[in-house]
Scaffold this motif. Structure first.
Motif, PDB file in Angstrom:
ATOM      1  N   ILE A 230      25.977  49.773 -33.151  1.00 13.76           N
ATOM      2  CA  ILE A 230      24.563  49.489 -32.903  1.00 13.76           C
ATOM      3  C   ILE A 230      23.747  50.073 -34.040  1.00 13.76           C
ATOM      4  N   THR A 231      22.862  49.261 -34.600  1.00 13.18           N
ATOM      5  CA  THR A 231      21.944  49.736 -35.632  1.00 13.18           C
ATOM      6  C   THR A 231      20.518  49.456 -35.188  1.00 13.18           C
ATOM      7  N   ASP A 232      19.579  50.185 -35.723  1.00 14.54           N
ATOM      8  CA  ASP A 232      18.179  49.940 -35.364  1.00 14.54           C
ATOM      9  C   ASP A 232      17.465  49.094 -36.415  1.00 14.54           C
TER      10      ASP A 232
ATOM     11  N   CYS B 234      17.319  47.646 -22.949  1.00 13.14           N
ATOM     12  CA  CYS B 234      18.186  47.551 -24.137  1.00 13.14           C
ATOM     13  C   CYS B 234      19.639  47.811 -23.763  1.00 13.14           C
ATOM     14  N   ARG B 235      19.870  48.809 -22.937  1.00 14.12           N
ATOM     15  CA  ARG B 235      21.246  49.112 -22.500  1.00 14.12           C
ATOM     16  C   ARG B 235      21.862  47.927 -21.757  1.00 14.12           C
ATOM     17  N   GLN B 236      21.088  47.326 -20.876  1.00 12.31           N
ATOM     18  CA  GLN B 236      21.594  46.174 -20.125  1.00 12.31           C
ATOM     19  C   GLN B 236      21.970  45.032 -21.069  1.00 12.31           C
TER      20      GLN B 236
ATOM     21  N   LEU C 247      15.896  41.459 -30.623  1.00 14.80           N
ATOM     22  CA  LEU C 247      14.552  41.749 -31.121  1.00 14.80           C
ATOM     23  C   LEU C 247      13.838  42.637 -30.108  1.00 14.80           C
ATOM     24  N   VAL C 248      13.446  43.824 -30.545  1.00 15.81           N
ATOM     25  CA  VAL C 248      12.631  44.709 -29.722  1.00 15.81           C
ATOM     26  C   VAL C 248      11.220  44.579 -30.258  1.00 15.81           C
ATOM     27  N   THR C 249      10.325  44.067 -29.434  1.00 16.87           N
ATOM     28  CA  THR C 249       8.989  43.721 -29.900  1.00 16.87           C
ATOM     29  C   THR C 249       7.936  44.090 -28.861  1.00 16.87           C
ATOM     30  N   ALA C 250       6.718  43.729 -29.159  1.00 16.50           N
ATOM     31  CA  ALA C 250       5.580  43.913 -28.251  1.00 16.50           C
ATOM     32  C   ALA C 250       4.493  42.957 -28.727  1.00 16.50           C
TER      33      ALA C 250
ATOM     34  N   ARG D 104      15.954  39.429 -26.472  1.00 15.10           N
ATOM     35  CA  ARG D 104      14.646  39.959 -26.848  1.00 15.10           C
ATOM     36  C   ARG D 104      14.178  40.938 -25.777  1.00 15.10           C
ATOM     37  N   VAL D 105      13.614  42.064 -26.221  1.00 12.55           N
ATOM     38  CA  VAL D 105      13.034  43.051 -25.315  1.00 12.55           C
ATOM     39  C   VAL D 105      11.565  43.183 -25.676  1.00 12.55           C
ATOM     40  N   ASP D 106      10.693  42.869 -24.721  1.00  4.05           N
ATOM     41  CA  ASP D 106       9.255  42.992 -24.945  1.00  4.05           C
ATOM     42  C   ASP D 106       8.804  44.326 -24.365  1.00  4.05           C
ATOM     43  N   THR D 107       8.326  45.205 -25.225  1.00  2.00           N
ATOM     44  CA  THR D 107       7.929  46.552 -24.807  1.00  2.00           C
ATOM     45  C   THR D 107       6.413  46.708 -24.662  1.00  2.00           C
TER      46      THR D 107
END
Length: 130
Positions: free
Chosen positions: A15-17, A121-123, A56-59, A106-109
């Motif tokens: 896993i990388t950020d 994110c873990r899920q 994609l971790v976004t907002a 995609r994770v919308d924060t």
């Protein structure tokens, strides 16, 4: 190189950020050409038996701008990365939003607190790793 070494070491998940795709969002010119090269690199990894998944971790843009403003207050040196440039931020955000086909998930924060975002994110990681 680290991803290839992890594969040689038989690591199942790395896993990388950051991703090479991120560079496409921030270049001043040549986005399409760079994106083709980055895509070719991922295809080369797949040819080696390395499966790459992008999350994609976004907002919302507004939420991100507020976070950036807060970070610039704490770390003014980050202005040298154009974090204080609204047009630059809009272009980068537009790249991520218009490139939905690149993301496996995609994770919308925007309204999530840190624990909720980490849990989501873990899920996603667990589902992509299986």
């Amino acid at each position: 190189d680290a991803v290839i070494q992890a594969h040689k070491d038989r690591k199942k998940v790395v896993i990388t950020d950051r991703s090479p795709i991120d560079t496409c969002a921030y270049v001043a010119r040549g986005t399409d050409e760079l994106r083709r090269l980055v895509t070719m690199s991922f295809e080369n990894l797949e040819d080696m038996g390395i499966e790459v998944k992008h999350v994609l971790v976004t907002a919302s843009f507004h939420a991100l701008q507020n976070r950036i403003r807060d970070r610039l207050t704490r770390e003014s040196v980050r202005a040298k990365y154009n974090e204080d440039n609204l047009d630059h931020a809009k272009n980068a955000y537009s790249f991520y939003e218009s490139s939905a086909e690149l993301w496996h998930s995609r994770v919308d924060t925007t309204s999530a607190d840190l624990d909720e975002a980490v849990s989501e994110c873990r899920q996603i990681i667990n589902s992509l790793a299986s």
